[in-house]
Design a protein around this motif. Sequence first.
Motif, PDB file in Angstrom:
ATOM      1  N   GLN A   1     -46.386   7.708  57.498  1.00 40.17           N
ATOM      2  CA  GLN A   1     -47.535   6.816  57.685  1.00 40.17           C
ATOM      3  C   GLN A   1     -47.647   5.776  56.578  1.00 40.17           C
ATOM      4  O   GLN A   1     -48.089   4.652  56.832  1.00 40.17           O
ATOM      5  CB  GLN A   1     -48.830   7.632  57.779  1.00 40.17           C
ATOM      6  CG  GLN A   1     -48.815   8.530  59.018  1.00 40.17           C
ATOM      7  CD  GLN A   1     -50.130   9.254  59.223  1.00 40.17           C
ATOM      8  OE1 GLN A   1     -51.198   8.682  59.045  1.00 40.17           O
ATOM      9  NE2 GLN A   1     -50.050  10.519  59.603  1.00 40.17           N
ATOM     10  N   GLY A   2     -47.258   6.153  55.361  1.00 37.25           N
ATOM     11  CA  GLY A   2     -47.436   5.234  54.243  1.00 37.25           C
ATOM     12  C   GLY A   2     -46.288   4.250  54.090  1.00 37.25           C
ATOM     13  O   GLY A   2     -46.479   3.162  53.554  1.00 37.25           O
TER      14      GLY A   2
ATOM     15  N   VAL B   1     -39.945   1.076  54.420  1.00 34.08           N
ATOM     16  CA  VAL B   1     -38.671   1.785  54.331  1.00 34.08           C
ATOM     17  C   VAL B   1     -38.036   1.649  55.717  1.00 34.08           C
ATOM     18  O   VAL B   1     -38.752   1.721  56.725  1.00 34.08           O
ATOM     19  CB  VAL B   1     -38.936   3.271  53.977  1.00 34.08           C
ATOM     20  CG1 VAL B   1     -37.696   4.113  54.105  1.00 34.08           C
ATOM     21  CG2 VAL B   1     -39.521   3.374  52.566  1.00 34.08           C
ATOM     22  N   PRO B   2     -36.715   1.421  55.799  1.00 33.21           N
ATOM     23  CA  PRO B   2     -36.084   1.270  57.122  1.00 33.21           C
ATOM     24  C   PRO B   2     -36.485   2.404  58.074  1.00 33.21           C
ATOM     25  O   PRO B   2     -36.489   3.578  57.669  1.00 33.21           O
ATOM     26  CB  PRO B   2     -34.582   1.312  56.811  1.00 33.21           C
ATOM     27  CG  PRO B   2     -34.479   0.855  55.392  1.00 33.21           C
ATOM     28  CD  PRO B   2     -35.740   1.325  54.705  1.00 33.21           C
ATOM     29  N   GLN B   3     -36.806   2.051  59.319  1.00 31.98           N
ATOM     30  CA  GLN B   3     -37.290   3.057  60.273  1.00 31.98           C
ATOM     31  C   GLN B   3     -36.259   4.160  60.490  1.00 31.98           C
ATOM     32  O   GLN B   3     -36.623   5.322  60.692  1.00 31.98           O
ATOM     33  CB  GLN B   3     -37.669   2.380  61.599  1.00 31.98           C
ATOM     34  CG  GLN B   3     -38.466   3.265  62.549  1.00 31.98           C
ATOM     35  CD  GLN B   3     -39.771   3.803  61.942  1.00 31.98           C
ATOM     36  OE1 GLN B   3     -40.493   3.096  61.244  1.00 31.98           O
ATOM     37  NE2 GLN B   3     -40.065   5.089  62.185  1.00 31.98           N
ATOM     38  N   GLU B   4     -34.950   3.809  60.410  1.00 33.79           N
ATOM     39  CA  GLU B   4     -33.937   4.857  60.636  1.00 33.79           C
ATOM     40  C   GLU B   4     -33.969   5.904  59.516  1.00 33.79           C
ATOM     41  O   GLU B   4     -33.682   7.074  59.760  1.00 33.79           O
ATOM     42  CB  GLU B   4     -32.524   4.272  60.822  1.00 33.79           C
ATOM     43  CG  GLU B   4     -32.016   3.409  59.697  1.00 33.79           C
ATOM     44  CD  GLU B   4     -32.343   1.930  59.892  1.00 33.79           C
ATOM     45  OE1 GLU B   4     -33.353   1.619  60.568  1.00 33.79           O
ATOM     46  OE2 GLU B   4     -31.591   1.079  59.351  1.00 33.79           O
TER      47      GLU B   4
ATOM     48  N   ASP C   1     -37.005   8.024  60.474  1.00 36.06           N
ATOM     49  CA  ASP C   1     -36.702   8.855  61.645  1.00 36.06           C
ATOM     50  C   ASP C   1     -35.818  10.041  61.284  1.00 36.06           C
ATOM     51  O   ASP C   1     -35.845  11.065  61.971  1.00 36.06           O
ATOM     52  CB  ASP C   1     -35.985   8.017  62.721  1.00 36.06           C
ATOM     53  CG  ASP C   1     -36.921   7.012  63.377  1.00 36.06           C
ATOM     54  OD1 ASP C   1     -38.156   7.161  63.234  1.00 36.06           O
ATOM     55  OD2 ASP C   1     -36.422   6.069  64.034  1.00 36.06           O
ATOM     56  N   ALA C   2     -35.019   9.887  60.216  1.00 36.14           N
ATOM     57  CA  ALA C   2     -34.068  10.942  59.847  1.00 36.14           C
ATOM     58  C   ALA C   2     -34.685  11.985  58.915  1.00 36.14           C
ATOM     59  O   ALA C   2     -34.055  13.000  58.617  1.00 36.14           O
ATOM     60  CB  ALA C   2     -32.838  10.319  59.187  1.00 36.14           C
ATOM     61  N   LEU C   3     -35.917  11.751  58.445  1.00 31.95           N
ATOM     62  CA  LEU C   3     -36.530  12.702  57.502  1.00 31.95           C
ATOM     63  C   LEU C   3     -36.859  14.008  58.213  1.00 31.95           C
ATOM     64  O   LEU C   3     -37.332  14.012  59.355  1.00 31.95           O
ATOM     65  CB  LEU C   3     -37.815  12.109  56.908  1.00 31.95           C
ATOM     66  CG  LEU C   3     -37.633  10.902  55.993  1.00 31.95           C
ATOM     67  CD1 LEU C   3     -38.997  10.360  55.580  1.00 31.95           C
ATOM     68  CD2 LEU C   3     -36.799  11.249  54.767  1.00 31.95           C
TER      69      LEU C   3
END
Length: 165
Positions: free
Chosen positions: A30-31, A36-39, A42-44
């Motif tokens: 959310q922050g 930070v790149p969306q990919e 998404d990978a976190l």
Amino acid sequence: VTLPPGLALRPVRLDDVEAIAAYHHQCWLQGYAGLVPQEVLDALVVEDRIQLWREHLASGAGRTAVVAADDRPIAHVGVELDTIESVYVDPAWWGQRIGPVLLAEGERLLQEDGVTDGVLWTVVGNDRAVKVYEAAGWALDGTVEVHDHPLGFNLTEQRMVKRLR
Ligand SMILES: CC(C)(COP(=O)(O)OP(=O)(O)OC[C@H]1O[C@@H](n2cnc3c(N)ncnc32)[C@H](O)[C@@H]1OP(=O)(O)O)[C@@H](O)C(=O)NCCC(=O)NCCS
């Protein structure tokens, strides 16, 4: 700066790692959306963050304090050497001035360690955080660096400094 009623500041414990990792993960999603790149976002994976917290606490490096509600962490601040390494509040608790309390605690921990010139880094574009830090007397010093994150990607961060004595 004081905490809302029902919340308490205390040192982190090993059995806090799951609760911390859960909101820390949400803080990133959310922050850091748009910063930070969306990919990367998404990978976190929350399990990786639990592991990272286990390793961090086991290493004994630096010090971490949490803000707890009913003893369950909802925010934390971490310091290491001359640096406030992390300031994170569960998004469900944003806007209640917990960030400024964490920052004051981080400064207190640095001062306890004899640090006179505090440092912190924020992701470029994190204006919400910069505003909170500036209100507490921190200033951007113009330094921008690309840092390796332990979860395996790069972050472009800007430095802020504050004289602590
Ligand atoms: C930056 C952060 C620590 C601030 O903590 P906080 O306790 O919410 O701080 P505050 O209550 O003083 O609110 C700060 C600002 O957040 C914004 N804000 C408040 N509630 C919000 C919400 N629900 N959603 C989005 N932004 C919100 C407001 O702009 C507010 O400033 P204002 O009240 O002067 O308008 C917190 O937002 C956070 O954990 N963010 C994600 C992680 C991060 O960026 N950490 C810093 C890394 S260096």
